[in-house]
Write an enzyme that holds these catalytic residues in place. Sequence first.
Site, short mmCIF file in Angstrom:
data_model
loop_
_atom_site.label_atom_id
_atom_site.label_comp_id
_atom_site.label_asym_id
_atom_site.label_seq_id
_atom_site.Cartn_x
_atom_site.Cartn_y
_atom_site.Cartn_z
CD1 TRP A 156 -24.83 -2.01 6.12
CD2 TRP A 156 -26.28 -1.31 7.99
NE1 TRP A 156 -25.39 -1.01 5.99
CE2 TRP A 156 -26.63 -0.32 6.65
CE3 TRP A 156 -27.38 -1.00 8.84
CZ2 TRP A 156 -27.34 0.71 6.52
CZ3 TRP A 156 -28.52 -0.03 8.81
CH2 TRP A 156 -28.38 0.69 7.70
CD1 TRP A 169 -29.73 1.07 3.17
CD2 TRP A 169 -31.22 0.65 1.40
NE1 TRP A 169 -29.24 1.31 1.87
CE2 TRP A 169 -29.95 0.95 0.89
CE3 TRP A 169 -32.36 0.14 0.63
CZ2 TRP A 169 -29.68 1.13 -0.41
CZ3 TRP A 169 -32.03 0.31 -0.80
CH2 TRP A 169 -30.72 0.92 -1.24
CG ASN A 213 -46.45 5.61 3.64
OD1 ASN A 213 -45.69 4.97 3.31
ND2 ASN A 213 -46.48 6.88 4.20
CD1 TRP A 232 -44.73 12.90 -1.25
CD2 TRP A 232 -42.53 12.46 -0.95
NE1 TRP A 232 -44.00 13.64 -0.19
CE2 TRP A 232 -42.60 13.58 -0.07
CE3 TRP A 232 -41.31 11.92 -1.30
CZ2 TRP A 232 -41.61 13.91 0.68
CZ3 TRP A 232 -40.18 12.47 -0.49
CH2 TRP A 232 -40.43 13.37 0.27
CD GLU A 280 -48.69 11.67 0.93
OE1 GLU A 280 -47.71 10.77 0.65
OE2 GLU A 280 -48.28 12.49 1.48
CD1 TRP A 331 -37.94 -0.30 1.51
CD2 TRP A 331 -36.84 -0.45 3.45
NE1 TRP A 331 -38.66 -1.30 2.28
CE2 TRP A 331 -37.67 -1.35 3.54
CE3 TRP A 331 -35.74 -0.36 4.44
CZ2 TRP A 331 -38.17 -2.19 4.81
CZ3 TRP A 331 -36.21 -1.44 5.75
CH2 TRP A 331 -37.39 -2.07 5.72
#
Length: 509
Positions: free
Chosen positions: A336, A392, A374, A308, A305, A415
Site C-alpha cells: 500500500w 481496505w 450497495n 450473504w 442476499e 471490504w
Amino acid sequence: MWKSWKTVIIRPYTAHPATILSKKPESRTSTAIVWFRRDLRLTDNPALQAALARHERIVPVFVADFAAEASWAPGAASRWWLHHSLVRLENAFAGRGNALLIRRGASLAELRRLIAETGAEAVYWNRLYEPALIERDRVVKAALREDGIIAQSFRAALWHEPWNLKTAAGEPYRVFTPFWRKLVGELPPLQIHAAPARIKGLSGKVAGLSPDALELLPKLDWDTGFYARWRPGEDGALHALDNFVRGGLGHYTDGRNLPARRDTTGLSPHLHFGEISPQQIRAAIVRRAGGIARLEADGEQVLRELGWREFAHHLLFHFPQTPEHPLQTKFADMPWRPAKSRAADLAAWQRGRTGIPIVDAGMRELWTTGWMHNRVRMIVASFLTKNLLIPWQDGARWFWDTLLDADLANNTLGWQWTAGCGADAAPYFRIFNPLLQAEKFDADGAYLRQWLPELATLPADALRAPWLARPEVLNRGGIRLGTDYPAPIVDLAASRKRALAAYATIKSA
C-alpha cells in the site's frame, strides 16, 4: 424449493421449539430478566418468548456496555440509530404495561445488580456473534449459572448458527455458492411469534436511565438528513418491509443495481439492530410472492442476499481476525502507499471530493443519509483500495463510523471481497471502472445529479466525467473544473496499472 416455505404464525405465549429448555418449567410466580442487546423487537423474539412461557413477571433491560466491544464499539451513526430504537422499544413496553430498564456499565455487574434488586431467577438473551461479544457472553453465562441463576441464550438474528454449516470435509465454507446451497436446503421452519399484547412486570419501580442519559446523539448537527430518510424501531422496520414487498420486490433483481431507484429493501439497519428478523422478511416475501413467477424470482434473489449476510457471520465466527487482517494471508504484504502520502487522498475520498463523480456521489449520500447503495459501495471501495492504493482497513473504519447499518460481519466481508483478500473475493485484477459503472447503472445521471448539484446542468456523458468534457460544454453548464468541482485526484488508467503492479508482487506468494 419455493413452495415448501410455509408460514406459521404462533400466537403470544406459545412456546417455539427453540425456547423449550431442558429444565422443569419455573413457577408462574417467578421473575425473569430479558437482556436486550441488538434484538430490539417484541415480534419473533425467542428470548422474550421463553421468558413469557416460563415466568409470570418480565424485567426487560438494555445494558450499554460498549467497552465490551473493544475496538468495534458502535460508531457515531450507529449510536444515533440505537438512541431512537431504544426510545421506540421503551414506548412498546409501556404500551404493554411494562417498562424497559436502561443501565450503563459492565454487563455482568449490571445483571447481578438487577437480579439482587428484582429477585429474578433467570436471565434470557439472544445471541450476538462478534468475537469480543461471544467471549463476553460466555463469561456472563458461566458466572450467572455459578450464581445459581438460569442463564439461557437463543438464536434470533440468523437462520443458522455460524458453527452449524460445514463442508463435507468438516471445514468452514470459504465460497458463497456451496454455502448458499447448504443453507437454503436447511432453512428452519417458518414460525413467527406475534408480539405479546401484555407483558406483566414488577409491581414496584426499579431505577433505570433514559435513552438521553446514554448521550448517543451527536453533539454537532450532521445527522439532519437521517430523520428525513429513516424511521428506527420495530414499527419502522415493519413499515419498510411492507413498502418493499408492495413495491421494490416486483423488480428487485434488476432494480437493486440502480442507485437512483428505491428498489432495495431498506432493511439493513433494522436487521442489524434486530428490529426485524430474517424469518419475518422471508415470511413476508413468501406470503406476497407465492404462486407469482415473477415475484418468486425476485423473492429468491432477496433471500440470496440474506444468505450473504449469513455467510458474513459464518466467516467472522470461523476467522475472527478478519476485521483487522486479510483472510488470504499473502495480502498482509500488499505494498500500500505510505500513510503520509495517502492522507490527503483518503480525506478527499471521505468528503466526496475525489473528482470522480460516481465516487463522490456515493460518499456524499453516505454522509447525508447514513447509508449508501450497495452497487456504489463496491465502486467507492474499489476506487479506494485499487485506484488510490489505500488499505481496505481505512475504508472499513470510515464505513464503521458513518453507516447506520454498520455491521462487523457484513462490513468485513464487503471490504475484503472488494480488495480481493477475503473469502470468495473478487479477483485482485478486478478493478471497477467508475465511468463504465456510472454509464451502466446510472445512465441518465439521476443519481449523480441528486448528490452532485454543482454538476446537475451537464449532459449525462459530461456529468460522469467532467474532466473529459469539451470546454464549451462546461462553460455552457457554468462549471469551472477545479473550482466548482474538483479535478480528479488520480488518473484512472495510470492508477489501474499501478494497482495491478502492486498486486503482482504478492499474487504468487
